[in-house]
Motif scaffolding. Structure first.
Motif, PDB file in Angstrom:
ATOM      1  N   GLN A 176      45.506  32.419  42.610  1.00  0.00           N
ATOM      2  CA  GLN A 176      44.092  32.454  42.994  1.00  0.00           C
ATOM      3  C   GLN A 176      43.278  33.111  41.890  1.00  0.00           C
ATOM      4  N   LEU A 177      42.226  32.438  41.463  1.00  0.00           N
ATOM      5  CA  LEU A 177      41.334  32.983  40.442  1.00  0.00           C
ATOM      6  C   LEU A 177      40.291  33.858  41.122  1.00  0.00           C
ATOM      7  N   LEU A 178      40.314  35.154  40.825  1.00  0.00           N
ATOM      8  CA  LEU A 178      39.389  36.099  41.444  1.00  0.00           C
ATOM      9  C   LEU A 178      38.085  36.220  40.677  1.00  0.00           C
ATOM     10  N   ASP A 179      38.131  35.968  39.381  1.00  0.00           N
ATOM     11  CA  ASP A 179      36.928  36.078  38.557  1.00  0.00           C
ATOM     12  C   ASP A 179      36.915  34.937  37.546  1.00  0.00           C
ATOM     13  N   LYS A 180      36.053  33.959  37.779  1.00  0.00           N
ATOM     14  CA  LYS A 180      36.013  32.766  36.933  1.00  0.00           C
ATOM     15  C   LYS A 180      35.349  33.017  35.592  1.00  0.00           C
ATOM     16  N   ASP A 181      34.641  34.125  35.446  1.00  0.00           N
ATOM     17  CA  ASP A 181      34.002  34.440  34.169  1.00  0.00           C
ATOM     18  C   ASP A 181      34.958  35.138  33.210  1.00  0.00           C
ATOM     19  N   PHE A 182      35.834  35.992  33.748  1.00  0.00           N
ATOM     20  CA  PHE A 182      36.648  36.849  32.889  1.00  0.00           C
ATOM     21  C   PHE A 182      38.156  36.640  33.047  1.00  0.00           C
ATOM     22  N   GLY A 183      38.563  35.620  33.814  1.00  0.00           N
ATOM     23  CA  GLY A 183      39.972  35.256  33.869  1.00  0.00           C
ATOM     24  C   GLY A 183      40.885  36.237  34.551  1.00  0.00           C
ATOM     25  N   VAL A 184      40.486  36.715  35.727  1.00  0.00           N
ATOM     26  CA  VAL A 184      41.316  37.642  36.499  1.00  0.00           C
ATOM     27  C   VAL A 184      41.914  36.896  37.688  1.00  0.00           C
TER      28      VAL A 184
END
Length: 251
Positions: A176-184
């Motif tokens: 699951q991608l938690l932060d689409k801006d910073f790749g977390v």
């Protein structure tokens, strides 16, 4: 790909203020000489990449005032070493465990080639760094904020994160991608993330199975860039925490 373990959620704890000289950071060298992780496209063990970058990150953090930073190198086979490093971090009452790794891909995505007279495997399809946190960690919110800060610093240096973890082709490694801006990404079962009593972040610094990126990850310039980004993120985190311990202000 990282070893996972089932664990019950830990109880959340109240975050503390951050005084850089006293803030205990454990920089974990992913894998061990005996269980060296992935092989690069040119047959170099991941452990060596991890050790060089983790050592540099440790030096950068110390230079930025985080005097209590500790480099953690473990030995032995894969699973026992995971619990050993968690035990060391917990016994040291760490405030943060940062585990340093370099990425590969599932075996089904590998292609064969020959390098320096030896058979090897590569995948040039994917590249980039990624950051992982676990919701089972007692300091999940802090871990996520730290991961986002590191991701933002890497992005500001012109680096892009690996997006393949959202794809069906990743199979059981899909996350699951938690932060689409910073790749977390969320990866609940990782031992070093879920079993530590401190905040914990795992950094996949780049893909060593990608032939071009492997060369970049071997370069002092890229290593300095990544280490500098981590140190800058920690400085930002500590500055904010010293003012607002709960970090209620969004990034």
């Amino acid at each position: 790909m990282r070893t996972v373990a089932k664990a019950k959620p830990n109880q959340p704890q109240t975050p503390a203020r951050c005084e850089a000289p006293k803030f205990r950071i454990v920089v974990d060298v992913g894998h061990t000489p005996d269980s060296y992780g992935a092989l690069s496209a040119r047959n170099d063990p991941e452990f060596g990449f991890n050790f060089r970058l983790a050592r540099l990150i440790t030096a950068k953090l110390k230079a930025e005032g985080f005097a209590a930073t500790r480099l953690l190198v473990t030995d032995g086979k894969a699973r026992p070493s995971l619990f050993k490093r968690v035990g060391v971090a917990n016994d040291a009452r760490a405030d943060l465990l940062l585990s340093v790794h370099h990425d590969s891909v599932p075996d089904k995505l590998l292609e064969a080639w020959e390098f320096d007279g030896a058979n090897s495997y590569f995948s040039d399809r994917f590249s980039g760094h990624s950051l992982f946190v676990s919701e089972r960690n007692p300091h999940f919110a802090t871990s996520l904020k730290l991961a986002r800060m590191i991701g933002r610093q890497l992005k500001e240096q012109g680096l892009r994160y690996a997006s393949q973890y959202t794809l069906p082709v990743m199979g059981r490694y899909r996350r699951q991608l938690l932060d689409k801006d910073f790749g977390v990404y969320r990866y609940d079962g990782l031992v070093v993330l879920s079993r530590t009593r401190s905040a914990a972040v795992l950094l996949e610094a780049g893909s060593i199975i990608n032939r071009d990126e492997e060369m970049e990850m071997n370069s002092p310039e890229r290593q300095e860039l990544i280490a500098g980004a981590v140190a800058a993120a920690m400085g930002e985190f500590c500055d904010r925490r010293s003012v607002a311990p709960a970090m209620t202000k969004p990034l």
